[in-house]
Design a protein around this motif. Structure first.
Motif, mmCIF file in Angstrom:
data_model
loop_
_atom_site.group_PDB
_atom_site.id
_atom_site.type_symbol
_atom_site.label_atom_id
_atom_site.label_comp_id
_atom_site.label_asym_id
_atom_site.label_seq_id
_atom_site.Cartn_x
_atom_site.Cartn_y
_atom_site.Cartn_z
ATOM 1 N N ARG A 28 -7.080 16.254 10.797
ATOM 2 C CA ARG A 28 -6.989 16.539 9.359
ATOM 3 C C ARG A 28 -7.783 15.508 8.562
ATOM 4 N N ARG A 29 -7.645 14.240 8.934
ATOM 5 C CA ARG A 29 -8.382 13.173 8.251
ATOM 6 C C ARG A 29 -9.889 13.382 8.398
ATOM 7 N N ALA A 30 -10.320 13.682 9.617
ATOM 8 C CA ALA A 30 -11.745 13.899 9.865
ATOM 9 C C ALA A 30 -12.268 15.081 9.054
ATOM 10 N N GLU A 31 -11.493 16.141 8.971
ATOM 11 C CA GLU A 31 -11.908 17.319 8.207
ATOM 12 C C GLU A 31 -12.005 17.011 6.716
ATOM 13 N N LEU A 32 -11.018 16.306 6.177
ATOM 14 C CA LEU A 32 -11.058 15.961 4.750
ATOM 15 C C LEU A 32 -12.228 15.038 4.428
ATOM 16 N N LEU A 33 -12.472 14.053 5.275
ATOM 17 C CA LEU A 33 -13.603 13.157 5.045
ATOM 18 C C LEU A 33 -14.926 13.907 5.149
ATOM 19 N N ARG A 34 -15.016 14.847 6.087
ATOM 20 C CA ARG A 34 -16.236 15.635 6.249
ATOM 21 C C ARG A 34 -16.531 16.448 4.996
ATOM 22 N N ARG A 35 -15.488 16.913 4.334
ATOM 23 C CA ARG A 35 -15.680 17.727 3.130
ATOM 24 C C ARG A 35 -16.084 16.891 1.921
ATOM 25 N N VAL A 36 -15.684 15.623 1.891
ATOM 26 C CA VAL A 36 -15.976 14.772 0.734
ATOM 27 C C VAL A 36 -17.301 14.026 0.895
ATOM 28 N N PHE A 37 -17.583 13.542 2.107
ATOM 29 C CA PHE A 37 -18.776 12.738 2.347
ATOM 30 C C PHE A 37 -19.810 13.534 3.133
ATOM 31 N N PRO A 38 -21.088 13.350 2.832
ATOM 32 C CA PRO A 38 -22.141 14.000 3.630
ATOM 33 C C PRO A 38 -22.057 13.540 5.083
ATOM 34 N N ASP A 39 -22.700 14.264 5.961
ATOM 35 C CA ASP A 39 -22.656 13.961 7.393
ATOM 36 C C ASP A 39 -22.934 12.496 7.683
ATOM 37 N N GLU A 43 -18.636 7.280 8.082
ATOM 38 C CA GLU A 43 -18.674 6.432 9.265
ATOM 39 C C GLU A 43 -19.599 5.243 9.055
ATOM 40 N N THR A 44 -20.743 5.474 8.413
ATOM 41 C CA THR A 44 -21.687 4.400 8.120
ATOM 42 C C THR A 44 -21.060 3.373 7.182
ATOM 43 N N PHE A 45 -20.389 3.853 6.139
ATOM 44 C CA PHE A 45 -19.730 2.969 5.181
ATOM 45 C C PHE A 45 -18.614 2.183 5.860
ATOM 46 N N GLU A 46 -17.814 2.853 6.701
ATOM 47 C CA GLU A 46 -16.717 2.199 7.398
ATOM 48 C C GLU A 46 -17.244 1.107 8.343
ATOM 49 N N GLU A 47 -18.307 1.404 9.062
ATOM 50 C CA GLU A 47 -18.899 0.420 9.975
ATOM 51 C C GLU A 47 -19.417 -0.792 9.213
ATOM 52 N N ARG A 48 -20.058 -0.565 8.058
ATOM 53 C CA ARG A 48 -20.576 -1.668 7.255
ATOM 54 C C ARG A 48 -19.431 -2.542 6.731
ATOM 55 N N CYS A 49 -18.352 -1.911 6.260
ATOM 56 C CA CYS A 49 -17.199 -2.679 5.769
ATOM 57 C C CYS A 49 -16.546 -3.475 6.896
ATOM 58 N N ALA A 64 -9.241 2.846 5.029
ATOM 59 C CA ALA A 64 -8.461 3.988 4.546
ATOM 60 C C ALA A 64 -9.015 4.438 3.202
ATOM 61 N N SER A 65 -9.020 5.724 2.996
ATOM 62 C CA SER A 65 -9.498 6.265 1.722
ATOM 63 C C SER A 65 -8.366 7.012 1.039
ATOM 64 N N PHE A 66 -8.321 6.929 -0.266
ATOM 65 C CA PHE A 66 -7.301 7.612 -1.047
ATOM 66 C C PHE A 66 -7.965 8.302 -2.218
ATOM 67 N N LEU A 67 -7.649 9.555 -2.417
ATOM 68 C CA LEU A 67 -8.123 10.294 -3.578
ATOM 69 C C LEU A 67 -6.900 10.625 -4.403
ATOM 70 N N VAL A 68 -6.774 9.973 -5.548
ATOM 71 C CA VAL A 68 -5.601 10.175 -6.387
ATOM 72 C C VAL A 68 -5.990 10.858 -7.680
#
Length: 100
Positions: A28-39, A43-49, A64-68
Motif C-alpha cells: 500500500r505504501r509503495a502504491e501511494l508513493l508511486r502515485r504521488v512521486f514520478p518513477d 527512492e532517490t530522495f530517500e537514499e539522499r536523506c 516516512a512521508s505524511f500527507l495531511v
C-alpha cells in the motif's frame, strides 16, 4: 502534474493477495508513493536523506512521508499544525534530536 491514469488502489483485493499485514502495508505504501512521486523520485530522495543523516546506518532507518493538508481546507491545516506541535513536544521531552 496530472495523476497517473491507474485504477484506484483496491484495499480488499490487495489485502487478500498479500501473505501478511506487513506485506499489505508495504504494498500500500509503495502504491501511494508511486502515485504521488514520478518513477524513482521518492527512492532517490530517500537514499539522499539516508546518506546525509547521522542515523542513516541505523537498522530500520527509513524516511516516512505524511500527507495531511490538501487545497485550502482550514481544518486540515489546524490538524497538521497540531500533529507537528505534538511531535515536536514529544521529541523534546524524550531528547530526540529531530527537526520539524
Amino acid at each position: 502534474v496530472a495523476p497517473p491514469s491507474t485504477p484506484p488502489f483496491d484495499v480488499v483485493e490487495s489485502f487478500g493477495n498479500t501473505p501478511s499485514r506487513s506485506a499489505f502495508e508495504a504494498a500500500r505504501r509503495a502504491e501511494l508513493l508511486r502515485r504521488v512521486f514520478p518513477d524513482g523520485a521518492w527512492e532517490t530522495f530517500e537514499e539522499r536523506c539516508k546518506a546525509q543523516s547521522p542515523y542513516g546506518r541505523t537498522p530500520g532507518w527509513r524516511l516516512a512521508s505524511f500527507l495531511v493538508k490538501a487545497d485550502d481546507e482550514l481544518r486540515r491545516e489546524g490538524l497538521a499544525m497540531q500533529i507537528v506541535d505534538n511531535l515536536r513536544r514529544t521529541f523534546d521531552k524524550h531528547g530526540v534530536d529531530a527537526w520539524l
